[in-house]
Design a protein around this motif. Structure first.
Motif, PDB file in Angstrom:
ATOM      1  N   CYS A 102      42.238  36.827  37.445  1.00  0.00           N
ATOM      2  CA  CYS A 102      41.923  35.241  37.880  1.00  0.00           C
ATOM      3  C   CYS A 102      42.133  34.513  37.714  1.00  0.00           C
ATOM      4  CB  CYS A 102      40.205  35.550  38.097  1.00  0.00           C
ATOM      5  SG  CYS A 102      39.786  33.581  38.755  1.00  0.00           S
ATOM      6  N   ARG A 126      50.113  36.783  38.598  1.00  0.00           N
ATOM      7  CA  ARG A 126      49.157  35.598  38.974  1.00  0.00           C
ATOM      8  C   ARG A 126      48.374  35.792  37.462  1.00  0.00           C
ATOM      9  NH1 ARG A 126      44.300  35.005  42.843  1.00  0.00           N
ATOM     10  NH2 ARG A 126      43.876  33.922  40.720  1.00  0.00           N
ATOM     11  N   ASP A 309      35.464  36.074  38.405  1.00  0.00           N
ATOM     12  CA  ASP A 309      35.573  37.091  39.522  1.00  0.00           C
ATOM     13  C   ASP A 309      35.477  37.687  38.540  1.00  0.00           C
ATOM     14  OD1 ASP A 309      35.301  35.235  40.944  1.00  0.00           O
ATOM     15  OD2 ASP A 309      37.415  34.765  41.789  1.00  0.00           O
TER      16      ASP A 309
END
Ligand code: PEP
Ligand code: MN
Length: 339
Positions: A102, A126, A309
């Motif tokens: 995250c 990511r 997260d």
């Protein structure tokens, strides 16, 4: 107005039509396709008389657009858009997977996760450097330091970097260090941010808003495209409903619904879509089965220590199993992606 050129229209004829549109003070968006080029017109305050274009050489048809969108639509571009990110792509033949934490928390954390992502053969990494947290007291991300770590991940592993911009200054920063700008659910209707991303040379990952209808989401994509950036990927990440067994309700029906209207690639985020580790893999499988062009999933080397997260993060082992499973499912349904 949508102008469809004849299949045998020459470059010169296309250029002439573009000039006429510009001379009228409107903006022309040429979309070359497999069989013909179509040209969308934006910036016109009212409707345009089709006869202005119908008789120009090379024009097959000038069509009045009655729908709210002009550029995201299959009317303009009947074949699927493939968004290219360097030598990788989303919406092409391969299932696109974007994986990573995250938030970027440290160099060691990012590299430990990126190592596994690279080994899985996945092309996109990511990780947020700027985090849109519900509480101002929660970890907000490492900022530019996080982006520098991401740039080093790209250098070390050849992964394409997908990272969120929270504001217009953030777009400048992502342009400096990243490969694709993520616009988050909370910003889906931040119109000045959408316009800024529309002037970027980087592709855009546009997440669906927390309670956005399909039309609102597609019109947000339209904002980016109207500025001239046609490289937009849509991401279904769950919407707010009365359900309490999940963080959000992952609306998988949105995938075929988008497909019916738009040529843009659409991916699924089963991490934010469920908020729960044990649901991520089943919903990732379902997302691929329902026809998504890809997935974005959160992975952590130590989920119990994650700064954001953690509850929805996959372990490295779970992530590797997921990649194998979804690839097998994609093989089965791949023919549905052709054409
Ligand atoms: C994220 O990807 O970490 C994120 C904040 O997503 P969303 O905007 O979908 O909540
Ligand atoms: Mn997250």
């Amino acid at each position: 107005m949508l102008i469809v050129m004849k299949a045998d229209a020459t470059e010169r004829e296309i250029d002439d039509v573009l000039s006429v549109i510009n001379e009228l003070g409107f903006r022309a968006h040429a979309m070359p396709g497999a069989n013909r080029t179509a040209i969308g017109i934006t910036g016109n305050p009212g409707s345009i008389d089709p006869t202005r274009f119908e008789n120009l050489p090379g024009v097959a048809e000038a069509i009045r657009v009655t729908k709210p969108y002009k550029l995201i639509t299959l009317d303009l571009r009947p074949e699927k858009t493939v968004v290219r990110v360097g030598d990788a792509a989303i919406g092409g033949e391969e299932l696109a997977i974007i994986a990573g934490p995250c938030a970027i928390e440290s160099r060691a954390q990012a590299f430990a996760i990126a190592e596994t992502v690279r080994r899985s053969g996945v092309r996109f990494f990511r990780g947020g450097a700027y985090k849109p947290r519900t509480s101002p007291y929660a970890f907000q991300g490492l900022g530019e330091e996080g982006l520098k770590i991401l740039a080093d991940v790209r250098e070390a592993y050849g992964l394409k970097i997908v990272t969120e911009a929270l504001d217009e200054a953030g777009v400048d920063m992502v342009e400096r260090y990243g490969d694709m700008i993520q616009l988050g659910a909370r910003n889906m209707q931040n119109f000045s941010l959408l316009k800024r991303a529309g002037r970027s040379h980087l592709p855009v990952l546009l997440k669906r808003g927390l309670s956005a209808t399909l039309d609102e989401w597609l019109l947000a994509a339209e904002y980016v495209m109207a500025e001239g950036n046609y490289n937009v990927v849509l991401c279904e990440r769950g919407i707010r409903t009365f359900a309490q067994h999940t963080r959000n309700t992952l609306d998988l029906a949105a995938i075929p619904a988008v497909r019916r209207i738009s040529h843009l690639p659409v991916i699924v985020d089963p991490s934010h879509g469920t908020g729960k580790n044990y649901m991520v893999t089943p919903l990732a499988r379902a997302g691929v089965a329902v026809g998504a062009d890809g997935l974005i999933v959160e992975v952590h080397d130590q989920p119990e220590r994650a700064l954001s997260d953690g509850a929805q993060a996959l372990t490295l082992d779970q992530y590797e199993a997921l990649v194998n499973e979804v690839r097998a499912i994609y093989e089965v349904i791949a023919p549905a992606h052709v054409g």
